[in-house]
Write a protein that holds these residues in place. Sequence first.
Motif, PDB file in Angstrom:
ATOM      1  N   ILE A   1       0.858  -1.190   0.000  1.00  0.00           N
ATOM      2  CA  ILE A   1       0.000   0.000   0.000  1.00  0.00           C
ATOM      3  C   ILE A   1       0.888   1.232   0.000  1.00  0.00           C
ATOM      4  O   ILE A   1       1.942   1.253   0.650  1.00  0.00           O
ATOM      5  N   SER A   2       0.472   2.251  -0.744  1.00  0.00           N
ATOM      6  CA  SER A   2       1.219   3.504  -0.769  1.00  0.00           C
ATOM      7  C   SER A   2       0.235   4.649  -0.962  1.00  0.00           C
ATOM      8  O   SER A   2      -0.926   4.424  -1.305  1.00  0.00           O
ATOM      9  N   ARG A   3       0.697   5.872  -0.740  1.00  0.00           N
ATOM     10  CA  ARG A   3      -0.193   7.012  -0.891  1.00  0.00           C
ATOM     11  C   ARG A   3       0.575   8.171  -1.497  1.00  0.00           C
ATOM     12  O   ARG A   3       1.778   8.330  -1.273  1.00  0.00           O
ATOM     13  N   ASP A   4      -0.149   8.974  -2.256  1.00  0.00           N
ATOM     14  CA  ASP A   4       0.387  10.205  -2.834  1.00  0.00           C
ATOM     15  C   ASP A   4      -0.549  11.315  -2.403  1.00  0.00           C
ATOM     16  O   ASP A   4      -1.584  11.552  -3.035  1.00  0.00           O
ATOM     17  N   ASN A   5      -0.194  11.996  -1.332  1.00  0.00           N
ATOM     18  CA  ASN A   5      -1.093  13.014  -0.793  1.00  0.00           C
ATOM     19  C   ASN A   5      -1.288  14.172  -1.766  1.00  0.00           C
ATOM     20  O   ASN A   5      -2.362  14.780  -1.805  1.00  0.00           O
ATOM     21  N   ALA A   6      -0.290  14.468  -2.544  1.00  0.00           N
ATOM     22  CA  ALA A   6      -0.400  15.569  -3.502  1.00  0.00           C
ATOM     23  C   ALA A   6      -1.454  15.272  -4.572  1.00  0.00           C
ATOM     24  O   ALA A   6      -2.074  16.176  -5.119  1.00  0.00           O
ATOM     25  N   ARG A   7      -1.618  13.975  -4.868  1.00  0.00           N
ATOM     26  CA  ARG A   7      -2.605  13.565  -5.864  1.00  0.00           C
ATOM     27  C   ARG A   7      -3.892  13.044  -5.236  1.00  0.00           C
ATOM     28  O   ARG A   7      -4.785  12.582  -5.947  1.00  0.00           O
ATOM     29  N   ASN A   8      -3.970  13.102  -3.903  1.00  0.00           N
ATOM     30  CA  ASN A   8      -5.154  12.593  -3.194  1.00  0.00           C
ATOM     31  C   ASN A   8      -5.463  11.158  -3.597  1.00  0.00           C
ATOM     32  O   ASN A   8      -6.623  10.799  -3.841  1.00  0.00           O
ATOM     33  N   THR A   9      -4.440  10.339  -3.669  1.00  0.00           N
ATOM     34  CA  THR A   9      -4.604   8.976  -4.172  1.00  0.00           C
ATOM     35  C   THR A   9      -3.864   7.982  -3.285  1.00  0.00           C
ATOM     36  O   THR A   9      -2.773   8.268  -2.786  1.00  0.00           O
ATOM     37  N   VAL A  10      -4.492   6.826  -3.120  1.00  0.00           N
ATOM     38  CA  VAL A  10      -3.879   5.712  -2.410  1.00  0.00           C
ATOM     39  C   VAL A  10      -3.809   4.540  -3.392  1.00  0.00           C
ATOM     40  O   VAL A  10      -4.733   4.337  -4.185  1.00  0.00           O
ATOM     41  N   TYR A  11      -2.726   3.784  -3.331  1.00  0.00           N
ATOM     42  CA  TYR A  11      -2.519   2.681  -4.258  1.00  0.00           C
ATOM     43  C   TYR A  11      -2.393   1.359  -3.508  1.00  0.00           C
ATOM     44  O   TYR A  11      -2.042   1.320  -2.337  1.00  0.00           O
ATOM     45  N   LEU A  12      -2.679   0.279  -4.239  1.00  0.00           N
ATOM     46  CA  LEU A  12      -2.420  -1.062  -3.725  1.00  0.00           C
ATOM     47  C   LEU A  12      -1.772  -1.861  -4.844  1.00  0.00           C
ATOM     48  O   LEU A  12      -2.428  -2.196  -5.826  1.00  0.00           O
TER      49      LEU A  12
END
Length: 117
Positions: A71-82
């Motif tokens: 799991i990861s997140r990109d706060n600048a893009r308002n997105t979370v990944y799996l």
Amino acid sequence: QAQFVESGGGLVQPGGSLRLSCAASRSIFSIDIDVMGWYRQAPGKQRELVATIWSGGITSYADSVKGRFTISRDNARNTVYLQMNSLKPEDTAVYYCNTKPAKPWYWGQGTQVTVSS
């Protein structure tokens, strides 16, 4: 009503990989996002939490996906990944993202992941 939108699911063979994305409206991220989670629900089973990420980047995983999912997140893009690797048929489910603990009004439609040969 603000909610999360999941994408990236599909049909994949056992051993394959998929990357799921979870997009949120800016308003959600600015108010609510400290801890995010990816959840899944297989047919006939209860929804379960599979991965968690804190705002500082600390992560945790269910034993069933540990070592295979990231799991990861990109706060600048308002997105979370799996990122899901070494997929197994038992990973077949609808995958959702939400805060942790989950807020009922944030559930989206989810994205279907099917692992089958």
